[in-house]
Every structure is written in C-alpha cells, then in structure tokens.
Design an enzyme around this catalytic site. Structure first.
Site, mmCIF file in Angstrom:
data_model
loop_
_atom_site.group_PDB
_atom_site.id
_atom_site.type_symbol
_atom_site.label_atom_id
_atom_site.label_comp_id
_atom_site.label_asym_id
_atom_site.label_seq_id
_atom_site.Cartn_x
_atom_site.Cartn_y
_atom_site.Cartn_z
ATOM 1 N N TYR A 50 6.535 3.269 25.319
ATOM 2 C CA TYR A 50 5.663 3.769 24.225
ATOM 3 C C TYR A 50 5.545 2.992 23.130
ATOM 4 O O TYR A 50 4.270 2.735 22.526
ATOM 5 C CB TYR A 50 6.720 4.962 23.656
ATOM 6 C CG TYR A 50 5.634 5.592 22.666
ATOM 7 C CD1 TYR A 50 4.741 6.790 22.992
ATOM 8 C CD2 TYR A 50 5.808 5.682 21.357
ATOM 9 C CE1 TYR A 50 4.051 7.337 22.011
ATOM 10 C CE2 TYR A 50 5.146 6.168 20.093
ATOM 11 C CZ TYR A 50 4.363 7.073 20.712
ATOM 12 O OH TYR A 50 3.584 7.945 19.829
ATOM 13 N N SER B 166 0.740 4.588 15.944
ATOM 14 C CA SER B 166 2.025 5.142 15.644
ATOM 15 C C SER B 166 2.844 4.320 14.692
ATOM 16 O O SER B 166 2.468 2.913 14.598
ATOM 17 C CB SER B 166 2.813 5.247 17.111
ATOM 18 O OG SER B 166 4.110 5.565 17.079
#
Length: 255
Positions: free
Chosen positions: A159, A146
């Site tokens: 996350y 990501s």
C-alpha cells in the site's frame, strides 16, 4: 475570485472506485457543484445503489462497471463513455485496496493484487482518458494518494509503495501533459471513517493513538474531502498541477 470559479456545471466526471466510501463522497461533492457524474466499480449492485442514492438527491448520474486492473476493459469502458454519454472533462482515480501482513511474509500474489489496483489502474485509466482529453486540449485528473505516499506503517508495504508511486505518477502526468492542457493533481487523505477502516475505527487502542497523533484530534469524515476534490476539478485550480493536497487533520505535519 467568484463562485463561478468552483462551478462544474456542464462538466462530466468519471470517478473510479465510487460505489461507496471516499469515491462516493467525491462523486456527491462534484455533483453538488454541478457536474454530471459517472460512477465506476466492479460491483454492479453497489453501483446501482449508489446511483439511485445520488439520483434521489436530484443529481445527474450514471454508472459503468468495468475492472480498472484490466487494460482492455478500461479502454473499452472509457471509449464507450465518450461515445455514448459524452466527453470526460474530469477523471478521479480512486480505486484502491490494502492487505495487511508483515513484509517478510507477504505473498507475491497479494503484492501484485494491491499494486494492480492502486497504481496500475491509475496508469490504465489515465492513459485511456488522456487519449480523448489531449486532442481537446483540456482536462483535470485527480489521483487519490494517501498520507502513506509520505509515511510508512507496519504490515502495509504494498500500500505504501503503491501510494508513493501514485504521487510520482501524478507529477509525471503533470510534466508530460501540462502544456497540452491537462492538469494532474492528487488528494492525500489521512484517516477517514469508511467501510475499509471500520476495524481500525473500532480498535480503541488504534483510535486513541490516532487521535493523539493527529493535531485536529479525530478521524475525518469523508464529506470533508469534497471541497478539495471540487477545487482541483474546477476552474479555480487551472494554474495548479503536479500538486498533492493533504487532507489529514495535520497528521503529516506532526512528529
């Protein structure tokens, strides 16, 4: 360089978290390049719908439902695929989730849930698949990282921590397994329109900020991730390992 460098005919790909969104886009891209696809997730109904949709387009696809956060279920699921369907030449670790809450208030059980889904699953599935790939001397592992593998934003601490870990796990697999024929790389998406980001897409303030922050000036479409996935799965990338390919509209290049 020829078109055959991107041809996946005869290769079989397992994609975790592929019932919808980015995972399903990866699956369709690989299938269009000639690969046989195995979808994975926990929701059997969603998997069945995704499988039917790909079959309707003429692709060779099947699905297997198992929980990638359960190491025993993962090993059993991978072994069954290898025995009943055939060798896995490409693994795409895509299962992921997030929960939004300030770090100081973040519940321990929620932290563990995000970490189990985002990083533990990469370890479990990669280990199970590698046990079959290594004796054959060849395989491609693609992990969904990501932009948050490099950046931070408020309220998504587990996350960002987990995606940073996925980046380093990608490099570690490249180091440990490269001489034995496995290439390990990552794809780092920016902000894409999916079910998981729908609330952010509809948030005019956030969307305006994102479009101003991103050099290409817009959200991404999941189909725009397919080329990166095909490249990393195909012979074209046989001398690429330990790399994270950012597909983010220039987000991480911009201050």
């Amino acid at each position: 360089m020829t078109a055959s460098s991107f041809d996946l005919t005869g290769r079989r790909a397992l994609i975790t978290g592929s019932g919808s969104g980015i995972g399903l886009a990866y699956a369709e891209g690989l299938a269009a390049a000639g690969a046989e696809i195995i979808l994975n997730g926990r929701d059997k109904a969603k998997l069945a719908a995704a499988e039917a949709g790909l079959r309707a387009k003429g692709y060779k696809v099947s699905s297997r439902a198992f929980d990638v956060t359960d190491p025993e279920a993962v090993q059993a699921g991978v072994d069954a695929i290898e025995k009943e369907i055939g060798p896995i030449q490409v693994l795409v670790n895509n299962a992921g989730m997030t929960i939004r809450q300030p770090l100081e208030d973040f519940p321990v059980d929620s932290w563990r849930r995000v970490m189990a889904t985002n990083i533990d699953s990469v370890f479990y599935v990669s280990k199970a698949v590698a046990k079959h790939m290594l004796p054959r001397g060849y395989g491609k592992i693609i992990n969904t990282c990501s932009v948050m593998s490099e950046l931070g934003r408020p309220s998504i601490a587990p996350y960002t921590a987990s995606k940073g870990a996925v980046k380093m796990m990608t490099r570690q697999m490249a180091v440990e397994w490269g001489r034995r024929g496995i290439r390990s790389n990552g794809i780092a998406p920016g902000y894409f329109k999916t079910e998981l980001t729908d609330a952010l897409v509809k948030d005019e303030k956030f969307s305006s900020w994102l479009e101003a922050r991103t050099p290409l000036g817009r959200w991404g479409d999941v189909s725009e991730l397919q080329g990166a996935c095909v490249f990393l799965a195909a012979p074209a990338s046989d001398f690429v390992t330990g790399h994270v390919l950012f597909v983010d509209g220039g987000l991480t290049a911009s201050v």
